[in-house]
Design a protein around this motif. Sequence first.
Motif, PDB file in Angstrom:
ATOM      1  N   LEU A  17       0.832  -1.209   0.000  1.00 56.50           N
ATOM      2  CA  LEU A  17       0.000   0.000   0.000  1.00 56.50           C
ATOM      3  C   LEU A  17       0.865   1.257   0.000  1.00 56.50           C
ATOM      4  N   ILE A  18       1.948   1.253   0.761  1.00 56.42           N
ATOM      5  CA  ILE A  18       2.862   2.404   0.803  1.00 56.42           C
ATOM      6  C   ILE A  18       3.528   2.604  -0.553  1.00 56.42           C
ATOM      7  N   ILE A  19       3.973   1.525  -1.180  1.00 59.69           N
ATOM      8  CA  ILE A  19       4.619   1.627  -2.499  1.00 59.69           C
ATOM      9  C   ILE A  19       3.636   2.147  -3.543  1.00 59.69           C
ATOM     10  N   VAL A  20       2.432   1.624  -3.540  1.00 56.67           N
ATOM     11  CA  VAL A  20       1.405   2.092  -4.500  1.00 56.67           C
ATOM     12  C   VAL A  20       1.106   3.570  -4.269  1.00 56.67           C
ATOM     13  N   VAL A  23       3.966   5.678  -5.654  1.00 56.12           N
ATOM     14  CA  VAL A  23       3.927   5.700  -7.119  1.00 56.12           C
ATOM     15  C   VAL A  23       2.822   6.636  -7.613  1.00 56.12           C
ATOM     16  N   ILE A  24       1.639   6.565  -7.026  1.00 59.67           N
ATOM     17  CA  ILE A  24       0.520   7.423  -7.456  1.00 59.67           C
ATOM     18  C   ILE A  24       0.836   8.890  -7.194  1.00 59.67           C
ATOM     19  N   VAL A  25       1.374   9.215  -6.035  1.00 57.93           N
ATOM     20  CA  VAL A  25       1.725  10.609  -5.717  1.00 57.93           C
ATOM     21  C   VAL A  25       2.809  11.114  -6.663  1.00 57.93           C
ATOM     22  N   THR A  30       4.172  14.507 -11.546  1.00 59.56           N
ATOM     23  CA  THR A  30       5.053  14.549 -12.728  1.00 59.56           C
ATOM     24  C   THR A  30       4.250  14.340 -13.997  1.00 59.56           C
ATOM     25  N   MET A  31       4.052  13.110 -14.377  1.00 62.27           N
ATOM     26  CA  MET A  31       3.442  12.792 -15.660  1.00 62.27           C
ATOM     27  C   MET A  31       1.971  13.217 -15.751  1.00 62.27           C
TER      28      MET A  31
END
Length: 186
Positions: A17-20, A23-25, A30-31
Amino acid sequence: MANRGLKSCLCVSLLFLIIVTIVIVTLSFTMFKPKNPKITVQPVGLEDLASAISPNLTQNISLGMMITVGNPNYGSFEYQNSTGYVNFHDSVIGEVPIRADFVPARSMIMMNTSADFMIGKLLKDPNFWSDILQGTLNFTSETALPGKAGFLKIFKLQATSYSSCDISLNIKAKNVTSNCISKIKF
């Protein structure tokens, strides 16, 4: 034993959950950060402008317009019917109806419309004749397009795209240059 397995599963799930979330933030800053649309305005039929003005100087005339809207974002934008306004020295002298449309992500659309100019109001402006003698008429246009920005066909946010254009009509060369600044607000 079962308690230990539950703790391991909980730790792995929390780590995932922390990794996801990271990545979303990161992607959202950025993109997927919203970029302003690219808008260009090009009048069509300038050759007919002089003949349209000559017969009756108090009559309103319509001038065809080609508007190009480029969406550099990874999300789509669907906007409602709107009206743009053309100004000459801070006086509204024209209206441009803009029909509702859909701009897909990372693409460009072209739309045809017409600007309805109030020639009588333009002729009454004290700056008109001095600008005619200089050979250039300078206009500004302002448009607000309220609509919805969509992302991944799941998320939809209320958004409004604002556009302000400086339009310069060179009378002798019968050409137009435009410079538009656009921004989107959520």
